[in-house]
Every structure is written in structure tokens, then in C-alpha cells.
Design an enzyme around this catalytic site. Structure first.
Site, PDB file in Angstrom:
ATOM      1  N   GLY A   1       0.822  -1.208   0.000  1.00 32.06           N
ATOM      2  CA  GLY A   1       0.000   0.000   0.000  1.00 32.06           C
ATOM      3  C   GLY A   1       0.852   1.252   0.000  1.00 32.06           C
ATOM      4  O   GLY A   1       2.083   1.185  -0.075  1.00 32.06           O
ATOM      5  N   PHE A   2       0.184   2.375   0.102  1.00 33.27           N
ATOM      6  CA  PHE A   2       0.867   3.669   0.062  1.00 33.27           C
ATOM      7  C   PHE A   2       1.849   3.806   1.234  1.00 33.27           C
ATOM      8  O   PHE A   2       3.069   3.914   1.034  1.00 33.27           O
ATOM      9  CB  PHE A   2      -0.211   4.759   0.044  1.00 33.27           C
ATOM     10  CG  PHE A   2       0.227   6.111   0.490  1.00 33.27           C
ATOM     11  CD1 PHE A   2       1.315   6.739  -0.098  1.00 33.27           C
ATOM     12  CD2 PHE A   2      -0.469   6.778   1.502  1.00 33.27           C
ATOM     13  CE1 PHE A   2       1.714   8.010   0.326  1.00 33.27           C
ATOM     14  CE2 PHE A   2      -0.087   8.030   1.916  1.00 33.27           C
ATOM     15  CZ  PHE A   2       1.010   8.639   1.340  1.00 33.27           C
TER      16      PHE A   2
ATOM     17  N   ASN B   1      -3.112  -8.246  -0.045  1.00 33.41           N
ATOM     18  CA  ASN B   1      -3.977  -8.959  -1.002  1.00 33.41           C
ATOM     19  C   ASN B   1      -4.209  -8.129  -2.265  1.00 33.41           C
ATOM     20  O   ASN B   1      -4.979  -8.503  -3.134  1.00 33.41           O
ATOM     21  CB  ASN B   1      -5.314  -9.352  -0.350  1.00 33.41           C
ATOM     22  CG  ASN B   1      -6.137  -8.137   0.040  1.00 33.41           C
ATOM     23  OD1 ASN B   1      -5.737  -6.996  -0.166  1.00 33.41           O
ATOM     24  ND2 ASN B   1      -7.310  -8.387   0.602  1.00 33.41           N
TER      25      ASN B   1
ATOM     26  N   THR C   1     -13.037  -6.352   7.007  1.00 36.10           N
ATOM     27  CA  THR C   1     -11.578  -6.321   6.859  1.00 36.10           C
ATOM     28  C   THR C   1     -10.928  -5.770   8.112  1.00 36.10           C
ATOM     29  O   THR C   1      -9.941  -6.308   8.612  1.00 36.10           O
ATOM     30  CB  THR C   1     -11.187  -5.402   5.662  1.00 36.10           C
ATOM     31  OG1 THR C   1     -11.850  -5.871   4.511  1.00 36.10           O
ATOM     32  CG2 THR C   1      -9.688  -5.395   5.434  1.00 36.10           C
TER      33      THR C   1
ATOM     34  N   TYR D   1     -16.645   3.020   9.934  1.00 37.51           N
ATOM     35  CA  TYR D   1     -15.190   2.907   9.744  1.00 37.51           C
ATOM     36  C   TYR D   1     -14.467   3.331  11.026  1.00 37.51           C
ATOM     37  O   TYR D   1     -13.583   2.629  11.525  1.00 37.51           O
ATOM     38  CB  TYR D   1     -14.767   3.781   8.559  1.00 37.51           C
ATOM     39  CG  TYR D   1     -13.274   3.976   8.449  1.00 37.51           C
ATOM     40  CD1 TYR D   1     -12.432   2.907   8.184  1.00 37.51           C
ATOM     41  CD2 TYR D   1     -12.705   5.243   8.617  1.00 37.51           C
ATOM     42  CE1 TYR D   1     -11.068   3.081   8.092  1.00 37.51           C
ATOM     43  CE2 TYR D   1     -11.336   5.430   8.523  1.00 37.51           C
ATOM     44  CZ  TYR D   1     -10.518   4.338   8.263  1.00 37.51           C
ATOM     45  OH  TYR D   1      -9.169   4.522   8.181  1.00 37.51           O
TER      46      TYR D   1
END
Ligand code: UDP
Length: 330
Positions: free
Chosen positions: A16-17, A38, A101, A155
């Protein structure tokens, strides 16, 4: 000065970033680095340069894949858990994926860490401060979330559960866990696809498209360069007394989103119009609430590891502009 002994780090969300920048730093510091991703939002291009490195190993797998996670945790001293569903747009459009997730993924990481007594640095977010109005936000402050009908708060709640879980593993099982709350983090490789404002404004400016400011643009944020952020995470991992405590990591230069749009327009010498978009037109589903101001207190991390951001906003913006210009003209 005594040299730091090398360790094996497992970075979840390593493609990722933030994860890809962190893997680079850890390799530069001489460590073994295992990365798991993933590639749902991470990208192989982010780690393309690392794949041939003799101390870097990558697994394309989900953190909920118990066999892969177990094998990787077995070899690791420290797990830096970054893998998560992030980005306001993604969170609103895929609320089930976000909650599952973030909550089940973190549970899987903590279980593996416990089996091998790995130290865990656990990424959380400034979203957990919700609509709090006490500025700046300090780690011990109360949090104020909005109603469950609004996906964004789901979130925030999922990351709060991650923090609770991590701290529970620390208190009940003695696992070394340090949650940290990332404020708005920016830099090369950040995707605009999931709502992040700076890459989006820069791309709009470079393409002479309208720069889309949500609401009246008076909401403020503090942006921090990814290079500063990964130094902070690494710093927290290096000292033992950060375990069991939560740390803010963020920039301390506050700017309104309207001013940010103007700054991007100036720095890119763009002819783009700056367009105000009512919030009701931004997201079709899920309802939406924005935060008016988001400013971190960084006193705690400063006191523990002497960290503070070094790159100012203009330098950060210039870095993103250079990256996006190169991406437009490969
Ligand atoms: N924003 C905006 N235009 C965009 C994308 C974002 O005005 O095209 C605003 C957004 O409403 C928020 C701020 O920029 O007030 C930062 O948004 P981002 O999604 O980057 O991060 P957040 O701080 O909301 O997590």
C-alpha cells in the site's frame, strides 16, 4: 553510538501507500522485511523495486489467510499492521468489506502475533476522534461519533474496535501492542481513487479540470508527509516504553480545504476553476458527515521518541506534483 540490531519485520498492507514506503525504510535500516498484501487497494508497482531485494519477501494473500499469516508471524519479531480498508469513498461505498476487513483482519493479526509473541504496531486513524471539537485532539480525549446510519462512523468504530482489541491483548495477555492514529498522510503513490484530497486536487489541476472543493471549503486538515510518518512508526517500534499506549502521528500545519485548492492551483500554474460542490452531491449513498477541524496533538510522541514532522506543506505538495507529472508522462 551503538548500532541497532537487525530484526525481522512483517508489514501487513506492505504494497500500500504507507506500507511500501515503510518497507523501503526498514530495508535501508538493514532489517529483514516480510510484506503481506492482497492487492485490494495496494499495488504491485509500489513494491516493484523491492521484489528483487535479498532481504525482502512478499506474499500476495489476505491477512485472514491463517496459514500464510502463521508462517510469516513465526519468522517475525515485529508486526506493523497497516492492512485495512481506508479512504472515505471506499468506506462509504463498501461498508461491509470495511467492517469485516478491519475487525476480522486485526483479530487474525493479533492471534498470530500472540502465538509467536511478536511486538505489534497497530495502525488506527484520526477518524476515531469523530466530530470532537476540542482542538487539538489528544490521545486521552473523549470521542464523539455520529449515528450508525452514516457509514463513515462505522469505519471509525471499526478502528476503535481494533484499538480496543490491541490494548486488550496487551492488558490480558501481556502482548506488546502499540496502536497509533494516523492523521491525513500524503506523498507519492497515494491513490486518489478512494477520496484522498491532495492527489485528487493535483490531478485535477494538472488536467485543467475543475478542482472540486466539498462544502464551503472552510473545513481544515493538517497534512503530514509519508516520509515523516514512517519515521514516526519506526521510532515507536524501536523503544519499549511505547507499548500499551496510543500515539497520534500527524502534521501540525492547519489549512482549510479551499486554501489548499488555491495552493495546488498556484503551485501547478493551473487554469483550473475551483468549484464548490455541496456535500449532498458528493456521495449518492451512505449519508455523509465531514469533520470541520482535525488537528493532532503530537506532544505524546514528541515526548517519547522526539519525533516531529520535518516537511512543510509546500514541500509535500511539490513532491506529489512531481510524482503526478511523472505519472502523466511516463
Ligand atoms: N475533499 C474535497 N474535495 C475532494 C476530496 C476531498 O473538498 O475532491 C475534502 C473532504 O470533504 C475533506 C477533506 O477534503 O473535508 C479531506 O478529505 P480526505 O478524503 O482526503 O480525508 P479525510 O480527512 O476526510 O479523511
Amino acid at each position: 553510538m551503538e548500532t541497532q540490531h537487525t530484526q525481522t519485520y512483517l508489514v501487513t498492507g506492505g504494497a500500500g501507500f504507507v506500507g511500501s514506503h515503510l518497507c523501503e525504510l526498514l530495508l535501508t535500516e538493514g532489517h529483514q522485511v516480510l510484506a503481506i498484501d492482497n492487492l485490494s487497494t495496494g499495488r504491485l508497482e509500489n513494491i516493484a523495486a523491492l521484489l528483487k531485494h535479498p532481504r525482502f519477501h512478499f506474499a500476495r494473500a489476505s491477512i485472514t489467510d491463517e496459514i500464510v499469516m502463521d508462517r510469516m508471524a513465526a519468522q517475525s519479531d515485529v508486526i506493523i499492521h497497516l492492512a485495512a480498508a481506508v479512504g472515505v469513498r471506499l468506506v462509504i461505498e463498501q461498508p461491509v468489506h470495511t467492517l469485516e476487513t478491519n475487525i476480522m483482519g486485526t483479530e487474525a493479526v493479533l492471534k498470530s502475533a500472540l502465538r509467536y509473541r511478536c511486538r505489534v504496531l497497530l495502525a488506527s486513524t484520526s477518524e476515531v476522534y469523530g466530530k470532537g471539537s476540542k482542538i487539538p485532539f489528544s490521545e486521552a480525549d473523549d470521542v464523539l461519533l455520529g449515528p450508525t446510519a452514516i457509514a463513515r462512523w462505522g469505519y471509525a468504530a471499526s478502528k476503535m474496535v481494533d484499538e480496543f482489541l490491541g490494548l486488550a491483548y496487551h492488558h490480558e495477555y501481556g502482548l506488546d501492542v502499540t496502536p497509533f492514529r494516523l492523521f491525513n498522510t500524503v506523498g507519492p503513490r497515494q491513490s486518489s481513487r478512494y477520496g484522498m484530497v491532495i492527489p485528487k486536487f493535483v490531478q485535477q489541476a494538472l488536467r485543467s479540470e475543475p478542482i472540486t472543493v466539498h462544502g464551503d471549503g472552510q473545513q481544515t486538515r493538517c497534512f503530514c508527509d509519508v516520509g515523516d510518518v514512517i519515521r514516526a512508526i519506526y521510532g515507536l517500534a524501536q523503544v519499549p516504553d511505547t507499548t500499551g499506549q496510543v500515539f497520534n502521528i500527524g502534521g501540525d500545519e492547519e489549512i482549510s480545504i479551499l486554501e489548499l485548492a488555491n495552493r495546488v492551483k498556484d503551485l501547478t500554474d493551473s487554469a483550473s476553476e475551483i468549484r464548490l460542490i455541496p456535500y449532498t452531491d458528493v456521495f449518492a449513498v451512505g449519508g455523509f458527515e465531514d469533520m470541520q477541524r482535525r488537528v493532532p496533538s503530537i506532544e505524546r510522541i514528541k515526548a517519547h521518541i522526539g519525533w516531529q514532522p520535518q516537511r512543510d506543506l509546500n514541500a509535500i505538495l511539490q513532491g506529489v506534483i512531481d510524482y503526478e507529472v511523472a505519472a502523466l508522462n511516463p
